[in-house]
Design a protein around this motif. Structure first.
Motif, PDB file in Angstrom:
ATOM      1  N   PHE A  10       0.833  -1.210   0.000  1.00  0.00           N
ATOM      2  CA  PHE A  10       0.000   0.000   0.000  1.00  0.00           C
ATOM      3  C   PHE A  10       0.866   1.258   0.000  1.00  0.00           C
ATOM      4  N   ILE A  11       1.906   1.268   0.809  1.00  0.00           N
ATOM      5  CA  ILE A  11       2.800   2.435   0.860  1.00  0.00           C
ATOM      6  C   ILE A  11       3.501   2.615  -0.488  1.00  0.00           C
ATOM      7  N   CYS A  12       3.940   1.520  -1.086  1.00  0.00           N
ATOM      8  CA  CYS A  12       4.561   1.596  -2.422  1.00  0.00           C
ATOM      9  C   CYS A  12       3.591   2.195  -3.433  1.00  0.00           C
ATOM     10  N   ALA A  13       2.349   1.766  -3.365  1.00  0.00           N
ATOM     11  CA  ALA A  13       1.343   2.290  -4.298  1.00  0.00           C
ATOM     12  C   ALA A  13       1.140   3.783  -4.090  1.00  0.00           C
ATOM     13  N   ILE A  14       1.062   4.218  -2.852  1.00  0.00           N
ATOM     14  CA  ILE A  14       0.894   5.651  -2.568  1.00  0.00           C
ATOM     15  C   ILE A  14       2.090   6.440  -3.107  1.00  0.00           C
ATOM     16  N   LEU A  15       3.283   5.936  -2.879  1.00  0.00           N
ATOM     17  CA  LEU A  15       4.475   6.614  -3.385  1.00  0.00           C
ATOM     18  C   LEU A  15       4.471   6.677  -4.912  1.00  0.00           C
ATOM     19  N   ALA A  16       4.040   5.587  -5.556  1.00  0.00           N
ATOM     20  CA  ALA A  16       4.102   5.504  -7.013  1.00  0.00           C
ATOM     21  C   ALA A  16       2.954   6.219  -7.719  1.00  0.00           C
ATOM     22  N   ILE A  17       1.775   6.310  -7.090  1.00  0.00           N
ATOM     23  CA  ILE A  17       0.654   6.916  -7.801  1.00  0.00           C
ATOM     24  C   ILE A  17       0.241   8.279  -7.262  1.00  0.00           C
ATOM     25  N   VAL A  18       0.820   8.683  -6.134  1.00  0.00           N
ATOM     26  CA  VAL A  18       0.494  10.008  -5.592  1.00  0.00           C
ATOM     27  C   VAL A  18       1.758  10.855  -5.466  1.00  0.00           C
ATOM     28  N   TYR A  19       2.695  10.407  -4.657  1.00  0.00           N
ATOM     29  CA  TYR A  19       3.866  11.227  -4.359  1.00  0.00           C
ATOM     30  C   TYR A  19       4.726  11.487  -5.607  1.00  0.00           C
ATOM     31  N   ALA A  20       5.169  10.430  -6.280  1.00  0.00           N
ATOM     32  CA  ALA A  20       6.073  10.600  -7.421  1.00  0.00           C
ATOM     33  C   ALA A  20       5.424  11.389  -8.568  1.00  0.00           C
ATOM     34  N   PRO A  21       4.172  11.110  -8.937  1.00  0.00           N
ATOM     35  CA  PRO A  21       3.570  11.935  -9.994  1.00  0.00           C
ATOM     36  C   PRO A  21       3.422  13.402  -9.588  1.00  0.00           C
ATOM     37  N   PHE A  22       3.056  13.662  -8.331  1.00  0.00           N
ATOM     38  CA  PHE A  22       2.908  15.051  -7.895  1.00  0.00           C
ATOM     39  C   PHE A  22       4.251  15.767  -7.903  1.00  0.00           C
ATOM     40  N   MET A  23       5.282  15.099  -7.433  1.00  0.00           N
ATOM     41  CA  MET A  23       6.605  15.719  -7.440  1.00  0.00           C
ATOM     42  C   MET A  23       7.105  15.912  -8.873  1.00  0.00           C
ATOM     43  N   SER A  24       6.759  15.003  -9.761  1.00  0.00           N
ATOM     44  CA  SER A  24       7.109  15.163 -11.174  1.00  0.00           C
ATOM     45  C   SER A  24       6.387  16.371 -11.756  1.00  0.00           C
ATOM     46  N   PHE A  25       5.124  16.507 -11.427  1.00  0.00           N
ATOM     47  CA  PHE A  25       4.344  17.672 -11.849  1.00  0.00           C
ATOM     48  C   PHE A  25       5.023  18.964 -11.383  1.00  0.00           C
ATOM     49  N   LYS A  26       5.406  19.000 -10.108  1.00  0.00           N
ATOM     50  CA  LYS A  26       6.049  20.196  -9.574  1.00  0.00           C
ATOM     51  C   LYS A  26       7.376  20.477 -10.283  1.00  0.00           C
ATOM     52  N   ALA A  27       8.121  19.431 -10.603  1.00  0.00           N
ATOM     53  CA  ALA A  27       9.395  19.610 -11.296  1.00  0.00           C
ATOM     54  C   ALA A  27       9.178  20.195 -12.695  1.00  0.00           C
ATOM     55  N   ILE A  28       8.151  19.729 -13.373  1.00  0.00           N
ATOM     56  CA  ILE A  28       7.850  20.245 -14.713  1.00  0.00           C
ATOM     57  C   ILE A  28       7.494  21.725 -14.650  1.00  0.00           C
ATOM     58  N   GLN A  29       6.871  22.144 -13.570  1.00  0.00           N
ATOM     59  CA  GLN A  29       6.431  23.537 -13.429  1.00  0.00           C
ATOM     60  C   GLN A  29       7.579  24.494 -13.142  1.00  0.00           C
ATOM     61  N   THR A  30       8.726  23.988 -12.697  1.00  0.00           N
ATOM     62  CA  THR A  30       9.834  24.871 -12.344  1.00  0.00           C
ATOM     63  C   THR A  30      10.694  25.148 -13.573  1.00  0.00           C
ATOM     64  N   PRO A  31      11.332  26.325 -13.613  1.00  0.00           N
ATOM     65  CA  PRO A  31      12.253  26.596 -14.723  1.00  0.00           C
ATOM     66  C   PRO A  31      13.508  25.728 -14.582  1.00  0.00           C
ATOM     67  N   GLY A  32      14.179  25.515 -15.672  1.00  0.00           N
ATOM     68  CA  GLY A  32      15.372  24.676 -15.643  1.00  0.00           C
ATOM     69  C   GLY A  32      14.992  23.220 -15.792  1.00  0.00           C
ATOM     70  N   GLY A  33      15.968  22.375 -16.009  1.00  0.00           N
ATOM     71  CA  GLY A  33      15.659  20.985 -16.283  1.00  0.00           C
ATOM     72  C   GLY A  33      16.282  19.975 -15.361  1.00  0.00           C
ATOM     73  N   GLU A  34      17.034  20.416 -14.375  1.00  0.00           N
ATOM     74  CA  GLU A  34      17.726  19.449 -13.525  1.00  0.00           C
ATOM     75  C   GLU A  34      16.748  18.593 -12.725  1.00  0.00           C
ATOM     76  N   ASP A  35      15.724  19.208 -12.144  1.00  0.00           N
ATOM     77  CA  ASP A  35      14.743  18.414 -11.394  1.00  0.00           C
ATOM     78  C   ASP A  35      13.899  17.555 -12.332  1.00  0.00           C
ATOM     79  N   ASP A  36      13.658  18.025 -13.551  1.00  0.00           N
ATOM     80  CA  ASP A  36      12.945  17.204 -14.543  1.00  0.00           C
ATOM     81  C   ASP A  36      13.746  15.931 -14.832  1.00  0.00           C
ATOM     82  N   LYS A  37      15.053  16.103 -15.010  1.00  0.00           N
ATOM     83  CA  LYS A  37      15.933  14.964 -15.287  1.00  0.00           C
ATOM     84  C   LYS A  37      15.936  13.981 -14.114  1.00  0.00           C
TER      85      LYS A  37
END
Length: 171
Positions: A10-37
Motif C-alpha cells: 500500500f505504501i509503495c502504491a501511494i508513493l508511485a501513484i500520488v507522491y512521485a507523480p505530484f513531485m514530477s508535476f512540480k518539477a515540470i512547473q519549475t524553470p530549468g531541467g535538472e529536477d525534470d531529469k
C-alpha cells in the motif's frame, strides 16, 4: 505475502501513484531541467527495474518482496538512489543494446501495418470498431486509440479508413 507485505504494498502504491507523480508535476512547473531529469530518471528506473514485468511477476514470489520494493523506492525517492541505480544498471544495459532497440522501434509502424493487413484490413477494423468497448475494457483506451491512429494513417495513405481518431473512454 506476510501481513507486513500488505502495508508495504500500500505504501509503495501511494508513493508511485500520488507522491512521485505530484513531485514530477512540480518539477515540470519549475524553470530549468535538472529536477525534470531527476524525476525522469526515477521513472525510467521504476519502470524497468522496480515495477517492470520481471520485478512484478518473478520477484514478487520472493519472501519480503514488498518490503524490499519499499526500501528501493525510499532509497530512489529520498536518497538519490534512482540516479545511482540508473548509472550502475539501466544506462549500461540500454547503451549496450541501443542499436537493437532503435531497430526494433523503427520497424514498429511496418509491423503494425502488417498485423492490420493480416487481420482483415478494413473488415477487421470494422469488427474492431464494433467491439471497441470490449477492447477498451480488456486492454485500455490507449490500445484502441493507437489502433484508430493506424487506421487514420492507412486512410491518408489511400488504403481506406477514418479521418480522425475518436475520443474514447473506459465507460
Amino acid at each position: 505475502m506476510l501481513g507486513l507485505g500488505y502495508i508495504t504494498e500500500f505504501i509503495c502504491a501511494i508513493l508511485a501513484i500520488v507522491y512521485a507523480p505530484f513531485m514530477s508535476f512540480k518539477a515540470i512547473q519549475t524553470p530549468g531541467g535538472e529536477d525534470d531529469k531527476e524525476w525522469l530518471t526515477f521513472w525510467v528506473v521504476y519502470a524497468t527495474l522496480i515495477n517492470g514485468p520481471v520485478a512484478s511477476f518473478v520477484l514478487s514470489f520472493l519472501p519480503l518482496y514488498y518490503e524490499l520494493k519499499l526500501a528501493a523506492m525510499v532509497y530512489m525517492l529520498f536518497f538519490g538512489g534512482a540516479g545511482q541505480i540508473y548509472r550502475l544498471a539501466v544506462q549500461p544495459f540500454f547503451a549496450k543494446y541501443e542499436k537493437n532497440f532503435d531497430e526494433v522501434l523503427s520497424n514498429l509502424p511496418d509491423a503494425a501495418r502488417k498485423i492490420y493487413n493480416q487481420n482483415g484490413g478494413r473488415e477487421g477494423l470494422a469488427q474492431l470498431l464494433a467491439n471497441g468497448r470490449n477492447l477498451i475494457k480488456q486492454h485500455g483506451p490507449d490500445v484502441f486509440q493507437k489502433l484508430m491512429q493506424l487506421y487514420i494513417t492507412m486512410a491518408k495513405d489511400g488504403k481506406g479508413g477514418a479521418q480522425e481518431v475518436p475520443s474514447v473512454s473506459a465507460n
